[in-house]
Design an enzyme around this catalytic site. Sequence first.
Site, PDB file in Angstrom:
ATOM      1  NE  ARG A 240      -4.269  -1.404   0.071  1.00  0.00           N
ATOM      2  CZ  ARG A 240      -4.423  -2.475  -0.726  1.00  0.00           C
ATOM      3  NH1 ARG A 240      -3.457  -2.818  -1.565  1.00  0.00           N
ATOM      4  NH2 ARG A 240      -5.526  -3.192  -0.695  1.00  0.00           N
ATOM      5  CD  GLU A 269      -2.687   3.019  -5.521  1.00  0.00           C
ATOM      6  OE1 GLU A 269      -3.595   2.194  -5.669  1.00  0.00           O
ATOM      7  OE2 GLU A 269      -1.647   2.782  -4.866  1.00  0.00           O
ATOM      8  CG  HIS A 288      -2.872  -1.016  -6.768  1.00  0.00           C
ATOM      9  ND1 HIS A 288      -3.282  -0.357  -5.625  1.00  0.00           N
ATOM     10  CD2 HIS A 288      -2.825  -2.330  -6.409  1.00  0.00           C
ATOM     11  CE1 HIS A 288      -3.475  -1.217  -4.649  1.00  0.00           C
ATOM     12  NE2 HIS A 288      -3.198  -2.418  -5.107  1.00  0.00           N
TER      13      HIS A 288
END
Length: 327
Positions: A240, A269, A288
Amino acid sequence: MTNNKPLVLMTHELPEDWVGELLDDYQVITGFNEKRGLDSRLIKHLDKAEGILCLLDDPIPAEALERAPDLKVISSMAVGVDNIDVAACTRLSIPVGHTPGVLTEGTADLTVALLLAVCRRLPTASEDARQGRWKNWDPTGWLGMDLNNSTVGIVGLGKIGTAVGERLASFGARIIFNNRSPQPEKEKKLNATQVELDELLRTSDFICLHAPLTEETANLINEQAFQKMKSSAILINAARGAIVDTQALTRALKEGWIWAAGLDVTDPEPLPPNHPLYKLDNCLITPHIGSATFQIRQIMANIAIENLSAGIKGIRLPYCANPEIYT
Ligand code: DGY
């Protein structure tokens, strides 16, 4: 569509062949694809919703739960549930579904791909070839770092961290790790050594982050942490983004405190296109994509729907992130 079917709020459109069953059994209202979380289209239906199907970047705060008295389940198409106020769900006895296990191998593969691409400078080398900068076999050109005989430090030896350790051990790397609890079996399996975080930061050639995002791990890799690392170190984050202080990372890469980084996750993000990290050729960023294979994503969707259906029927979720609600 009949009105007596349970109402499900789905934050994002998903391919029809993944969610067909869901569409048949429920009355589904889908959010705006370009917005994240419970957008205006969904919020007004919270009072009647029995289920929420969300993705990992949809914030589901306690306030949303308070507006949903009939809510029986939140099902996320992800293993990480840091976007959901799980403690509030537990207080309200709402099970939170997630998708552990199915993306372990895929995310470990992506981590290794990112690590190899960074340590052998594949993006720069490929771009230089394409742009005509490959003049001859250059003995000092595009030099990278060896993985063989290196020390890899894994922060968080859960399923994905272990799968990464197995892969990298087969490349001839020595594995050390930091984890909240002792892991004697995994230690033996990987021929690895459990160390304090400080030692891991100081001695690793590669640092791979695989811990969940929690209060303890947020900003764990901050300026002080970067200052402890070797100037030849490579940081890989496929967990993360918020585990790393982005500003400190930018400085560490620019000023040569570390050698390079590979990031499949960022904070924020998505990372905005004008972010300084994109301008650094010692930083490789992917959007991601740890679990992004056709096979894995389809299984994740199937599990998310299984969890959702179980929750609406009032039976135990097959994959529940807060199983304590059942005790
Ligand atoms: C997850 O499911 O939490 C992963 O980050 C998706 O790739």
